[in-house]
Design an enzyme around this catalytic site. Structure first.
Site: not given
Ligand SMILES: [Mg+2]
Length: 366
Positions: A13, A111-112
């Site tokens: 993350d 973003d993961e």
């Molecule tokens: Mg994040």
């Protein structure tokens, strides 16, 4: 006979991704509180905080907070409108670095991502060392940090990631998942929202450990379909595979500053959109088969048209050529144009991905 090894799943993350992206292109923001979101309009703005960095969080700012409240708590912060095109291109760069090193990869948001490390590491220690190297390389190559959770399944890895943010690695050892989860509030379970939390609180369930003590049938009766999932996660039994989702399409669009009937202006915008889409396609290492256009006229009348290429392509000139010829089919319309959009679809990863995988994990995968 070989025994199948236990799973090792990593959840990546990126740390306050949008705010970090803004700091990357403007390093003078590094120690400033930065808020990405709606225009605060001196505290009278509507809308919410989309993301904020750690210095802003010290003032009590959080994602999804009304922008007017953020302004009240921290008027001196730097307030920026989100630039999703830029974030997406940075995201593809990050994801490509991770994807190139593993066999089993699954991007879950901008973003993961999840990675199954079975083919790379046999112990959590090895996995942690591998993750630490990757984190270093991500920082060197992109200037961004991330936090990582390592566990035996996806849900525990995701929950672990949040424990040491920013720039941390949290490891849940083999066989430790239930114990790790027991003291945590039930809200950490992916899919448990406010409503589920209330239903469980009514029967005295507040911690994951409380669910562990219940019979699965009772949880199913109380929560319906999602009960089984929640019970499985609580007990460390969730076993979803790490699997790449199919890509569908890439698109971009622009609303004209003023509605226009000037086809030279409109074609100019289409050229810009084609160039942007071409760059994104390249940076995401994908190829496409279809190019589509969307034209919205004044009054919201909207048309879409698409063309299928003879072969897959990653060529921005192909996007421009098809987009122009599709645009020409609208030119006898009498209404002014309000918005144009372009899209490439029937996309797949470039074949070269396979080469880079075998180069990176040399020897570990046949
Ligand atoms: Mg994040």
């Amino acid at each position: 006979m070989s025994v199948p090894s236990a799973r090792i799943v990593a959840h990546f993350d990126m740390d306050s991704f949008y705010a970090s992206a803004e700091t990357k292109r403007n390093p003078s923001l590094r120690d400033e509180p930065v808020v990405i979101g709606a225009d605060p309009k001196d505290g009278k703005g509507r809308g919410v905080v989309v993301s904020c960095n750690y210095p802003a969080r010290k003032f009590g700012l959080r994602s999804a907070m009304p922008i007017s409240e953020a302004w009240r708590l921290c008027p001196q912060a730097v307030y920026l409108r989100p630039d999703f095109e830029y974030y997406e291109s940075l995201s593809s760069q990050v994801m490509q670095i991770i994807r190139a090193r593993v066999r089993d990869f699954e991007q879950v948001s901008i973003d993961e991502a999840f990675v199954d490390l079975r083919s790379i590491a046999t112990t959590m220690g090895e996995a942690e060392a591998w993750v630490a190297r990757l984190k270093d390389d991500l920082r060197t190559e992109t200037g961004l940090t991330c936090s990582v959770g390592l566990a035996e399944n996806k849900s525990a890895a995701k929950i672990a990631t949040d424990l040491h943010k920013p720039d941390g690695i949290t490891v849940i050892g083999p066989g430790m998942t239930k114990e790790f989860l027991a003291p945590l509030p039930i809200g950490v379970i992916p899919g448990v929202g406010v409503k589920t939390e209330m239903l469980l609180k009514e029967i005295g369930i507040t911690k994951v450990g409380d669910i562990q003590k219940l019979e699965v049938d009772l949880v199913k009766k109380r929560l319906g379909g999602s009960g089984l999932w929640i019970w499985d996660v609580a007990n460390g039994l969730e076993n979803e595979p790490v699997k790449e989702h199919e890509l569908k399409s890439f698109s971009t669009e622009r609303t004209l500053e003023e509605d226009s009937k000037d086809w030279v202006v409109i074609e100019g915008i289409v050229s810009e959109l084609a160039a942007e889409l071409g760059d994104r396609v390249r940076s995401a290492h994908i190829v496409f088969r279809k190019v589509g256009i969307k034209v919205r006229f004044r009054g919201f009348e909207t048309h879409t048209r698409e063309a299928r290429l003879a072969t897959y392509s990653n060529d921005k000139d192909a996007i421009l050529r098809e987009a122009r010829s599709l645009l020409r089919t609208f030119q006898d319309k009498k209404l002014p144009v309000r918005l144009v959009g372009l899209r490439v679809s029937e996309v797949k990863r470039e074949a070269t991905d396979q080469t880079s995988i075998s180069v990176w994990i040399d020897g570990l995968v046949d």
